[in-house]
Structure formats: structure tokens, C-alpha cells
Write a protein that holds these residues in place. Sequence first.
Motif, PDB file in Angstrom:
ATOM      1  N   THR A 125       0.823  -1.213   0.000  1.00  0.00           N
ATOM      2  CA  THR A 125       0.000   0.000   0.000  1.00  0.00           C
ATOM      3  C   THR A 125       0.853   1.258   0.000  1.00  0.00           C
ATOM      4  N   ALA A 126       2.081   1.154   0.507  1.00  0.00           N
ATOM      5  CA  ALA A 126       2.964   2.319   0.550  1.00  0.00           C
ATOM      6  C   ALA A 126       3.865   2.405  -0.673  1.00  0.00           C
ATOM      7  N   ASP A 127       4.069   1.300  -1.362  1.00  0.00           N
ATOM      8  CA  ASP A 127       4.977   1.256  -2.510  1.00  0.00           C
ATOM      9  C   ASP A 127       4.271   0.527  -3.647  1.00  0.00           C
ATOM     10  N   ARG A 128       3.579   1.290  -4.491  1.00  0.00           N
ATOM     11  CA  ARG A 128       2.780   0.637  -5.522  1.00  0.00           C
ATOM     12  C   ARG A 128       3.684   0.052  -6.599  1.00  0.00           C
ATOM     13  N   PRO A 129       3.313  -1.116  -7.102  1.00  0.00           N
ATOM     14  CA  PRO A 129       4.167  -1.805  -8.071  1.00  0.00           C
ATOM     15  C   PRO A 129       4.004  -1.232  -9.471  1.00  0.00           C
ATOM     16  N   LYS A 130       4.935  -1.609 -10.336  1.00  0.00           N
ATOM     17  CA  LYS A 130       4.872  -1.178 -11.734  1.00  0.00           C
ATOM     18  C   LYS A 130       4.802  -2.403 -12.631  1.00  0.00           C
ATOM     19  N   LEU A 131       3.856  -2.363 -13.557  1.00  0.00           N
ATOM     20  CA  LEU A 131       3.704  -3.412 -14.561  1.00  0.00           C
ATOM     21  C   LEU A 131       4.308  -2.898 -15.864  1.00  0.00           C
ATOM     22  N   VAL A 132       5.320  -3.601 -16.361  1.00  0.00           N
ATOM     23  CA  VAL A 132       5.988  -3.212 -17.604  1.00  0.00           C
ATOM     24  C   VAL A 132       5.547  -4.164 -18.710  1.00  0.00           C
ATOM     25  N   LEU A 133       5.131  -3.607 -19.846  1.00  0.00           N
ATOM     26  CA  LEU A 133       4.640  -4.403 -20.966  1.00  0.00           C
ATOM     27  C   LEU A 133       5.321  -3.957 -22.256  1.00  0.00           C
ATOM     28  N   PRO A 134       5.548  -4.895 -23.185  1.00  0.00           N
ATOM     29  CA  PRO A 134       6.139  -4.526 -24.475  1.00  0.00           C
ATOM     30  C   PRO A 134       5.066  -4.109 -25.472  1.00  0.00           C
ATOM     31  N   VAL A 135       5.345  -3.084 -26.233  1.00  0.00           N
ATOM     32  CA  VAL A 135       4.397  -2.620 -27.237  1.00  0.00           C
ATOM     33  C   VAL A 135       4.304  -3.635 -28.377  1.00  0.00           C
ATOM     34  N   ASP A 136       3.117  -3.756 -28.932  1.00  0.00           N
ATOM     35  CA  ASP A 136       2.863  -4.599 -30.113  1.00  0.00           C
ATOM     36  C   ASP A 136       3.108  -6.084 -29.863  1.00  0.00           C
ATOM     37  N   ARG A 137       3.081  -6.511 -28.612  1.00  0.00           N
ATOM     38  CA  ARG A 137       3.131  -7.945 -28.299  1.00  0.00           C
ATOM     39  C   ARG A 137       1.844  -8.324 -27.560  1.00  0.00           C
ATOM     40  N   THR A 138       1.294  -9.472 -27.906  1.00  0.00           N
ATOM     41  CA  THR A 138       0.050  -9.915 -27.277  1.00  0.00           C
ATOM     42  C   THR A 138       0.330 -10.460 -25.891  1.00  0.00           C
ATOM     43  N   VAL A 139      -0.341  -9.881 -24.899  1.00  0.00           N
ATOM     44  CA  VAL A 139      -0.156 -10.265 -23.502  1.00  0.00           C
ATOM     45  C   VAL A 139      -1.409 -10.991 -23.023  1.00  0.00           C
ATOM     46  N   GLU A 140      -1.209 -12.138 -22.404  1.00  0.00           N
ATOM     47  CA  GLU A 140      -2.329 -12.835 -21.753  1.00  0.00           C
ATOM     48  C   GLU A 140      -2.253 -12.581 -20.256  1.00  0.00           C
ATOM     49  N   PHE A 141      -3.303 -11.975 -19.709  1.00  0.00           N
ATOM     50  CA  PHE A 141      -3.375 -11.711 -18.275  1.00  0.00           C
ATOM     51  C   PHE A 141      -4.188 -12.825 -17.611  1.00  0.00           C
ATOM     52  N   ARG A 142      -3.590 -13.471 -16.622  1.00  0.00           N
ATOM     53  CA  ARG A 142      -4.283 -14.471 -15.825  1.00  0.00           C
ATOM     54  C   ARG A 142      -4.447 -13.911 -14.419  1.00  0.00           C
ATOM     55  N   LEU A 143      -5.678 -13.820 -13.965  1.00  0.00           N
ATOM     56  CA  LEU A 143      -5.995 -13.068 -12.753  1.00  0.00           C
ATOM     57  C   LEU A 143      -6.285 -14.015 -11.596  1.00  0.00           C
ATOM     58  N   HIS A 144      -5.572 -13.806 -10.479  1.00  0.00           N
ATOM     59  CA  HIS A 144      -5.699 -14.664  -9.295  1.00  0.00           C
ATOM     60  C   HIS A 144      -5.988 -13.809  -8.068  1.00  0.00           C
ATOM     61  N   SER A 145      -6.755 -14.374  -7.137  1.00  0.00           N
ATOM     62  CA  SER A 145      -6.965 -13.733  -5.832  1.00  0.00           C
ATOM     63  C   SER A 145      -6.980 -14.799  -4.754  1.00  0.00           C
ATOM     64  N   PRO A 146      -6.192 -14.611  -3.687  1.00  0.00           N
ATOM     65  CA  PRO A 146      -6.209 -15.560  -2.581  1.00  0.00           C
ATOM     66  C   PRO A 146      -7.162 -15.165  -1.460  1.00  0.00           C
ATOM     67  N   ASP A 147      -7.837 -14.001  -1.570  1.00  0.00           N
ATOM     68  CA  ASP A 147      -8.654 -13.571  -0.435  1.00  0.00           C
ATOM     69  C   ASP A 147     -10.068 -13.159  -0.837  1.00  0.00           C
ATOM     70  N   VAL A 148     -10.253 -11.978  -1.400  1.00  0.00           N
ATOM     71  CA  VAL A 148     -11.593 -11.485  -1.729  1.00  0.00           C
ATOM     72  C   VAL A 148     -11.634 -11.110  -3.214  1.00  0.00           C
ATOM     73  N   ILE A 149     -12.800 -10.684  -3.678  1.00  0.00           N
ATOM     74  CA  ILE A 149     -12.932 -10.270  -5.071  1.00  0.00           C
ATOM     75  C   ILE A 149     -12.281  -8.897  -5.276  1.00  0.00           C
ATOM     76  N   HIS A 150     -11.409  -8.832  -6.259  1.00  0.00           N
ATOM     77  CA  HIS A 150     -10.826  -7.575  -6.702  1.00  0.00           C
ATOM     78  C   HIS A 150     -11.242  -7.366  -8.156  1.00  0.00           C
ATOM     79  N   SER A 151     -10.771  -6.285  -8.760  1.00  0.00           N
ATOM     80  CA  SER A 151     -11.057  -6.052 -10.181  1.00  0.00           C
ATOM     81  C   SER A 151      -9.871  -5.334 -10.798  1.00  0.00           C
TER      82      SER A 151
END
Length: 249
Positions: A125-151
Amino acid sequence: MPAPASDRAPAIFDLWKWSWVAAMVVGVLTWGLMFYAAWRFRRSSKNLVPVQTRYNLPLEIFYTIAPILMVIVFFFHTVNTQNTVLEMKDDPDLVVDVVGQQWSWTFNYSEQGEGGTTPYVVGTTADRPKLVLPVDRTVEFRLHSPDVIHSFMIDAFLMKMDVIPGRVNEFQATPTKVGEFRGKCFELCGVYHSRMLFDVEVVSGAEYDAYLAELQENPDNVAKAPVLGGSAVNTQPGLDDGDAEGDHQ
């Protein structure tokens, strides 16, 4: 609206834009008819009562059929857009396992390290992460949660998807613009929900490869398998505590 920055975003943008146009047209028409009826059939004197019409069959047919047709049109375009944004390729260029956990994110660049290892970053909560992605490449996001529903949502991708415990939701997107963007949790998930933010940076392919190499220089940012939160916060999945010693987040 943020400017679309992925291959799927324009479809969502167009659906949203034309839905508002349609809603405004219907609104103007409805307001116009209301004001016209109020003016046209107003009482012209204290002693004159306007003609009272019990029903009007053509009007009743119109205001029954018209909304049904509107719903059908909206449904048709919504389904088409949904099919477009949820289309999955069999061979995406890379996979990112995303973990939404009270109250931050873990981004696993799954099997993209040396020898099939997984570089990853973890936020707080004090140090937000950074997601780095390459342009023009197809990324598949797989979404996991170990506790409650997020979005999970990246603003310029114009699409969010729920992160549900016990279920892995997936979608793909190809970033089309180099730049810095923002992401956050769009599902009220607890007291620090408002701090569940992350940064997104879309870079060239060469810069992305250099970023992964930089992550791998720190053993604390590399795991043998994606770190999926919950009981895996401190250990790699599939390993007991003894084997995972030294592989802590």
C-alpha cells in the motif's frame, strides 16, 4: 475517456461512445414529446378541461415495441464487442499472472526468465508496483486472488475484469502505444481499497527484455513458478517451507 492504448480498447470506446449518442437521442425525443404534450394539451381556461383520452392504441404499440427494439440493438452490439475483447489466441507472446491481494498487486512474468523461471514484482500500500509491458506484443493476463474479489483494470485499455478467489479469469490485449498509464482495483475489497494502485509502462521490445534481465539480477525477484499470493506470499507454490527458504518475497 482515456485515449485507447490497446488493440481491444477501440471496440469498447466505440460501444461506449455510440451508446451515449443513442441515449441522448432517445432523451431529447422523450423530453420533446413531454414538453409538447404539456403545451399542446394544456388547460386554456379555468373552466375548460382538455379532452381526456383513456388510451391510444398506436401510441401504446409504439412505446411497447420501441424499447424492445432498442434493447435488441444494444444487446447485439454489446455481444459483438464482448466477443471482440474476450477473443483468445492460442499462442500469446507472453503471459502475466496477476495477483490481486489485500491490498496491492503481484505481477509474475511467467516463465520469461532464464531456464523458464518467473521474474516478478510485489507491491504494498505504501509502494505501488509497476507493470511493464512490451508494445505490439500480445499479452495474456491471468488473474488470481487468494482472499476477496478484486477487479483489475488499466485505464487506457478501457477494460476491467474481476479477480475472483478460486477462479482464474483470463483476457488478452496488445498494447499499441508506448507510454505511462495507470491501473487500480475497481472492486471495493476492504479498508485500503483506495490504495490498491499500480503503474503501467509500455516500452519497446528491447527495453522490455532489458527490464526482465534487470529483475533477474536480484534473486528476490525470481521464482521457480508464479507467486500467487495467499499461502504463497512467503514461499513459492509447490514447495514446502524448507525448500523455499531464501525465496521469500
